[in-house]
Motif scaffolding. Structure first.
Motif, PDB file in Angstrom:
ATOM      1  N   ASN A  79       0.911  -1.017  -0.014  1.00  0.00           N
ATOM      2  CA  ASN A  79      -0.067  -0.010  -0.021  1.00  0.00           C
ATOM      3  C   ASN A  79       0.871   1.292   0.113  1.00  0.00           C
ATOM      4  O   ASN A  79       1.660   1.379   0.948  1.00  0.00           O
ATOM      5  CB  ASN A  79      -0.964   0.048   1.083  1.00  0.00           C
ATOM      6  N   ASP A  80       0.709   2.055  -1.049  1.00  0.00           N
ATOM      7  CA  ASP A  80       1.429   3.317  -1.283  1.00  0.00           C
ATOM      8  C   ASP A  80       2.991   3.181  -1.416  1.00  0.00           C
ATOM      9  O   ASP A  80       3.630   4.091  -0.747  1.00  0.00           O
ATOM     10  CB  ASP A  80       1.152   4.432   0.241  1.00  0.00           C
ATOM     11  N   GLY A  96      -5.887   6.016  -5.684  1.00  0.00           N
ATOM     12  CA  GLY A  96      -4.891   6.349  -4.596  1.00  0.00           C
ATOM     13  C   GLY A  96      -5.658   5.828  -3.418  1.00  0.00           C
ATOM     14  O   GLY A  96      -5.060   5.792  -2.357  1.00  0.00           O
ATOM     15  N   ASP A  97      -6.818   5.450  -3.494  1.00  0.00           N
ATOM     16  CA  ASP A  97      -7.683   5.165  -2.117  1.00  0.00           C
ATOM     17  C   ASP A  97      -8.111   3.637  -2.193  1.00  0.00           C
ATOM     18  O   ASP A  97      -8.215   3.431  -3.399  1.00  0.00           O
ATOM     19  CB  ASP A  97      -8.683   6.124  -1.872  1.00  0.00           C
ATOM     20  N   ALA A 121       1.633   5.972  -3.932  1.00  0.00           N
ATOM     21  CA  ALA A 121       0.185   6.374  -3.532  1.00  0.00           C
ATOM     22  C   ALA A 121      -1.010   5.210  -3.937  1.00  0.00           C
ATOM     23  O   ALA A 121      -2.018   5.481  -3.445  1.00  0.00           O
ATOM     24  CB  ALA A 121      -0.044   7.414  -4.162  1.00  0.00           C
ATOM     25  N   ILE A 122      -0.714   4.285  -4.759  1.00  0.00           N
ATOM     26  CA  ILE A 122      -1.745   3.544  -5.230  1.00  0.00           C
ATOM     27  C   ILE A 122      -2.254   2.454  -4.006  1.00  0.00           C
ATOM     28  O   ILE A 122      -1.339   1.972  -3.579  1.00  0.00           O
ATOM     29  CB  ILE A 122      -0.988   2.475  -6.367  1.00  0.00           C
ATOM     30  N   THR A 123      -3.539   2.413  -4.034  1.00  0.00           N
ATOM     31  CA  THR A 123      -4.109   1.373  -3.006  1.00  0.00           C
ATOM     32  C   THR A 123      -5.121   0.673  -3.708  1.00  0.00           C
ATOM     33  O   THR A 123      -5.151  -0.535  -2.933  1.00  0.00           O
ATOM     34  CB  THR A 123      -4.833   2.327  -1.921  1.00  0.00           C
TER      35      THR A 123
HETATM   36 CA   LIG Z   1      -2.994   5.381  -1.163  1.00  0.00          CA
END
Ligand SMILES: [Ca+2]
Length: 130
Positions: A79-80, A96-97, A121-123
């Protein structure tokens, strides 16, 4: 006597079902996305240019992995932390979320991409097209 034998055979059948690989299991359960598969559709990398620790992602079209930091209730270290993405099959969007929200990469076709503004940032990951 024959009833007992039948029950034994049913138990072996259940064991066989449990031995299905993740991809088959996902297909049987309606195409839920999963991580760590042996033949990933997408590989997330911790470093640019397809380098660094990899994380394989699979999902059917119209499905995805809602949180790459959690799989089966266990935390991953991704995560991130993703800096580049290799798409082998399909068109994908990365967010991102969790649950496909927040800033996105836009739809990406097969290839390798450095994330730039979306670095670390990728989730979540969603498969848009086959
Ligand atoms: Ca994120």
């Amino acid at each position: 006597m024959s009833n007992i034998n039948n029950q034994t055979q049913d138990l072996f059948a259940l064991d066989t079902v449990q031995d299905l690989d993740n991809e088959t299991a996902a297909t049987c359960s309606g195409g839920v996305g999963f991580l760590f598969g042996p033949d990933p559709d997408v590989i997330l990398h911790k470093d640019p240019n397809g380098q660094g620790q990899p994380l394989g992602v699979n999902a059917a079209t119209g499905d995805g992995v809602p949180n790459i930091g959690l799989i089966n209730g266990q935390e991953t270290t991704f995560n991130d932390q993703v800096s580049s993405i290799t798409i082998k099959r399909g068109s994908w969007n990365f967010f991102g979320d969790d649950n496909y929200r927040g800033q996105s990469t836009g739809v990406l076709a097969p290839g390798t991409y450095n994330l730039g503004a979306n670095d670390d940032a990728i989730t979540s990951a969603f498969r848009v097209a086959p």
